[in-house]
Write a protein that holds these residues in place. Structure first.
Motif, PDB file in Angstrom:
ATOM      1  N   GLU A   1       0.824  -1.208   0.000  1.00 19.79           N
ATOM      2  CA  GLU A   1       0.000   0.000   0.000  1.00 19.79           C
ATOM      3  C   GLU A   1       0.865   1.268   0.000  1.00 19.79           C
ATOM      4  O   GLU A   1       0.512   2.269  -0.636  1.00 19.79           O
ATOM      5  CB  GLU A   1      -0.925  -0.001   1.219  1.00 19.79           C
ATOM      6  N   VAL A   2       1.993   1.227   0.706  1.00 17.31           N
ATOM      7  CA  VAL A   2       2.905   2.383   0.693  1.00 17.31           C
ATOM      8  C   VAL A   2       3.453   2.597  -0.717  1.00 17.31           C
ATOM      9  O   VAL A   2       3.528   3.728  -1.203  1.00 17.31           O
ATOM     10  CB  VAL A   2       4.056   2.191   1.696  1.00 17.31           C
ATOM     11  N   ALA A   3       3.823   1.490  -1.372  1.00 21.19           N
ATOM     12  CA  ALA A   3       4.302   1.586  -2.758  1.00 21.19           C
ATOM     13  C   ALA A   3       3.217   2.146  -3.672  1.00 21.19           C
ATOM     14  O   ALA A   3       3.498   2.971  -4.559  1.00 21.19           O
ATOM     15  CB  ALA A   3       4.750   0.216  -3.252  1.00 21.19           C
ATOM     16  N   ASP A   4       1.973   1.723  -3.464  1.00 21.70           N
ATOM     17  CA  ASP A   4       0.856   2.252  -4.243  1.00 21.70           C
ATOM     18  C   ASP A   4       0.684   3.753  -4.008  1.00 21.70           C
ATOM     19  O   ASP A   4       0.363   4.512  -4.941  1.00 21.70           O
ATOM     20  CB  ASP A   4      -0.442   1.528  -3.873  1.00 21.70           C
ATOM     21  N   SER A   5       0.897   4.182  -2.769  1.00 24.16           N
ATOM     22  CA  SER A   5       0.792   5.614  -2.454  1.00 24.16           C
ATOM     23  C   SER A   5       1.861   6.416  -3.183  1.00 24.16           C
ATOM     24  O   SER A   5       1.625   7.548  -3.617  1.00 24.16           O
ATOM     25  CB  SER A   5       0.906   5.836  -0.939  1.00 24.16           C
ATOM     26  N   CYS A   6       3.044   5.819  -3.333  1.00 24.02           N
ATOM     27  CA  CYS A   6       4.105   6.482  -4.109  1.00 24.02           C
ATOM     28  C   CYS A   6       3.665   6.661  -5.562  1.00 24.02           C
ATOM     29  O   CYS A   6       3.896   7.713  -6.164  1.00 24.02           O
ATOM     30  CB  CYS A   6       5.392   5.666  -4.048  1.00 24.02           C
ATOM     31  N   GLN A   7       3.013   5.637  -6.099  1.00 26.11           N
ATOM     32  CA  GLN A   7       2.513   5.748  -7.466  1.00 26.11           C
ATOM     33  C   GLN A   7       1.424   6.814  -7.568  1.00 26.11           C
ATOM     34  O   GLN A   7       1.335   7.521  -8.581  1.00 26.11           O
ATOM     35  CB  GLN A   7       1.969   4.410  -7.959  1.00 26.11           C
ATOM     36  N   ASP A   8       0.613   6.949  -6.535  1.00 23.73           N
ATOM     37  CA  ASP A   8      -0.407   8.009  -6.526  1.00 23.73           C
ATOM     38  C   ASP A   8       0.248   9.383  -6.607  1.00 23.73           C
ATOM     39  O   ASP A   8      -0.279  10.298  -7.254  1.00 23.73           O
ATOM     40  CB  ASP A   8      -1.261   7.916  -5.259  1.00 23.73           C
ATOM     41  N   VAL A   9       1.390   9.543  -5.952  1.00 20.82           N
ATOM     42  CA  VAL A   9       2.136  10.799  -6.047  1.00 20.82           C
ATOM     43  C   VAL A   9       2.573  11.031  -7.489  1.00 20.82           C
ATOM     44  O   VAL A   9       2.430  12.132  -8.034  1.00 20.82           O
ATOM     45  CB  VAL A   9       3.369  10.785  -5.114  1.00 20.82           C
ATOM     46  N   ALA A  10       3.095   9.969  -8.112  1.00 26.46           N
ATOM     47  CA  ALA A  10       3.545  10.075  -9.506  1.00 26.46           C
ATOM     48  C   ALA A  10       2.388  10.467 -10.423  1.00 26.46           C
ATOM     49  O   ALA A  10       2.548  11.307 -11.323  1.00 26.46           O
ATOM     50  CB  ALA A  10       4.156   8.754  -9.958  1.00 26.46           C
ATOM     51  N   ASN A  11       1.228   9.875 -10.198  1.00 25.94           N
ATOM     52  CA  ASN A  11       0.056  10.202 -11.018  1.00 25.94           C
ATOM     53  C   ASN A  11      -0.357  11.663 -10.845  1.00 25.94           C
ATOM     54  O   ASN A  11      -0.751  12.331 -11.814  1.00 25.94           O
ATOM     55  CB  ASN A  11      -1.113   9.289 -10.653  1.00 25.94           C
ATOM     56  N   THR A  12      -0.259  12.164  -9.614  1.00 27.09           N
ATOM     57  CA  THR A  12      -0.599  13.566  -9.353  1.00 27.09           C
ATOM     58  C   THR A  12       0.395  14.495 -10.030  1.00 27.09           C
ATOM     59  O   THR A  12       0.017  15.532 -10.589  1.00 27.09           O
ATOM     60  CB  THR A  12      -0.624  13.831  -7.834  1.00 27.09           C
ATOM     61  N   LEU A  13       1.673  14.118  -9.996  1.00 31.48           N
ATOM     62  CA  LEU A  13       2.687  14.919 -10.689  1.00 31.48           C
ATOM     63  C   LEU A  13       2.423  14.957 -12.192  1.00 31.48           C
ATOM     64  O   LEU A  13       2.589  15.991 -12.842  1.00 31.48           O
ATOM     65  CB  LEU A  13       4.078  14.345 -10.410  1.00 31.48           C
ATOM     66  N   GLU A  14       1.988  13.825 -12.741  1.00 32.40           N
ATOM     67  CA  GLU A  14       1.635  13.774 -14.168  1.00 32.40           C
ATOM     68  C   GLU A  14       0.488  14.721 -14.483  1.00 32.40           C
ATOM     69  O   GLU A  14       0.494  15.407 -15.516  1.00 32.40           O
ATOM     70  CB  GLU A  14       1.245  12.351 -14.569  1.00 32.40           C
ATOM     71  N   THR A  15      -0.489  14.751 -13.603  1.00 35.66           N
ATOM     72  CA  THR A  15      -1.630  15.651 -13.791  1.00 35.66           C
ATOM     73  C   THR A  15      -1.175  17.105 -13.786  1.00 35.66           C
ATOM     74  O   THR A  15      -1.638  17.927 -14.600  1.00 35.66           O
ATOM     75  CB  THR A  15      -2.672  15.426 -12.677  1.00 35.66           C
ATOM     76  N   ILE A  16      -0.255  17.443 -12.892  1.00 37.39           N
ATOM     77  CA  ILE A  16       0.265  18.807 -12.817  1.00 37.39           C
ATOM     78  C   ILE A  16       0.968  19.188 -14.111  1.00 37.39           C
ATOM     79  O   ILE A  16       0.785  20.294 -14.643  1.00 37.39           O
ATOM     80  CB  ILE A  16       1.194  18.958 -11.601  1.00 37.39           C
ATOM     81  N   ILE A  17       1.771  18.269 -14.641  1.00 35.64           N
ATOM     82  CA  ILE A  17       2.451  18.526 -15.913  1.00 35.64           C
ATOM     83  C   ILE A  17       1.434  18.756 -17.031  1.00 35.64           C
ATOM     84  O   ILE A  17       1.532  19.711 -17.803  1.00 35.64           O
ATOM     85  CB  ILE A  17       3.389  17.360 -16.278  1.00 35.64           C
ATOM     86  N   MET A  18       0.447  17.894 -17.090  1.00 37.73           N
ATOM     87  CA  MET A  18      -0.553  17.961 -18.150  1.00 37.73           C
ATOM     88  C   MET A  18      -1.317  19.289 -18.112  1.00 37.73           C
ATOM     89  O   MET A  18      -1.537  19.922 -19.153  1.00 37.73           O
ATOM     90  CB  MET A  18      -1.534  16.791 -18.012  1.00 37.73           C
ATOM     91  N   ARG A  19      -1.693  19.719 -16.931  1.00 35.27           N
ATOM     92  CA  ARG A  19      -2.504  20.927 -16.798  1.00 35.27           C
ATOM     93  C   ARG A  19      -1.709  22.212 -16.993  1.00 35.27           C
ATOM     94  O   ARG A  19      -2.286  23.283 -17.243  1.00 35.27           O
ATOM     95  CB  ARG A  19      -3.183  20.958 -15.434  1.00 35.27           C
ATOM     96  N   ASN A  20      -0.383  22.102 -16.876  1.00 32.14           N
ATOM     97  CA  ASN A  20       0.433  23.323 -16.939  1.00 32.14           C
ATOM     98  C   ASN A  20       1.461  23.299 -18.055  1.00 32.14           C
ATOM     99  O   ASN A  20       2.404  24.081 -18.063  1.00 32.14           O
ATOM    100  CB  ASN A  20       1.137  23.525 -15.593  1.00 32.14           C
ATOM    101  N   ALA A  21       1.272  22.374 -19.011  1.00 30.49           N
ATOM    102  CA  ALA A  21       2.210  22.269 -20.127  1.00 30.49           C
ATOM    103  C   ALA A  21       2.151  23.518 -21.008  1.00 30.49           C
ATOM    104  O   ALA A  21       1.087  24.106 -21.195  1.00 30.49           O
ATOM    105  CB  ALA A  21       1.872  21.030 -20.946  1.00 30.49           C
TER     106      ALA A  21
END
Length: 206
Positions: free
Chosen positions: A186-206
């Motif tokens: 679950e901790v590893a999954d939470s790390c992936q959730d961080v990565a997904n959020t970072l991807e969203t930030i890139i997408m919205r601010n490209a």
């Protein structure tokens, strides 16, 4: 879109949250558990990291409430902070279960989990460093690595649980170890959730 010469306080705050999370993960990974007393010491320290993380989140929320303008969407700032906090909360919760079970036997699977989680924490901090510099495209390579480490943890989870049910004859130990494996996943999954959020930030601010 960004003024790269000026440091933004919101990005600085996110970086502090990431650094506190990483420090906690590495502390847990490096800590040598040999006795029940060691478990208590580790649990207390991890709880302090969690408390410090909560304070940093609170400070960020106060900033958001006071600020009319933010460098990226408010929801993205808060989501990233909370996702990083989930990593820390999950690690603290896992260590608390070590103490609750009086489990000071750390097997190869647990060590492998923590190595990958520690590497993910390093990549999260590296990504927030790029965010702090307003260099969003450079976050991508760190996002990819975090997701790679999460896939490695998936494999560790499958193999460790398989071996546990094949070899462990004590039902109590089986329950304890299965619980720890699940929490580390679950901790590893939470790390992936961080990565997904970072991807969203890139997408919205490209």
């Amino acid at each position: 879109m960004f003024n790269s010469k000026k440091t933004d306080p919101f990005f600085v705050a996110l970086h502090k949250i990431a650094e506190n999370m990483r420090e906690a993960i590495h502390y847990a990974n490096d800590f040598k558990i040999e006795t029940v007393a060691d478990l208590k010491e580790l649990s207390i320290k991890m709880k302090q990291y969690e408390t410090d993380g909560d304070k940093l989140i609170h400070e960020l929320i106060v900033m958001l409430n006071k600020s009319f303008m933010t460098p990226i969407e408010r929801e993205d700032i808060l989501s990233l902070a909370n996702k990083m906090d989930d990593v820390l909360d999950g690690a603290e919760h896992c260590i608390a279960h070590f103490e609750m079970f009086s489990l000071f036997e750390v097997d190869k699977s647990m060590r492998t989990f923590m190595e990958f989680i520690s590497k993910s924490a390093d990549e999260i901090v590296a990504a927030t460093e790029h965010l702090n510099k307003k260099d969003l495209p450079s976050m991508r390579k760190h996002i990819i690595l975090i997701k790679d480490y999460e896939r490695e943890c998936d494999e560790v989870s499958r193999s460790s649980i398989k071996q546990l049910f094949l070899n462990e004859k004590d039902p109590i130990r089986l329950i304890k170890f299965r619980d720890i494996y699940d929490q580390l996943e679950e901790v590893a999954d939470s790390c992936q959730d961080v990565a997904n959020t970072l991807e969203t930030i890139i997408m919205r601010n490209a």
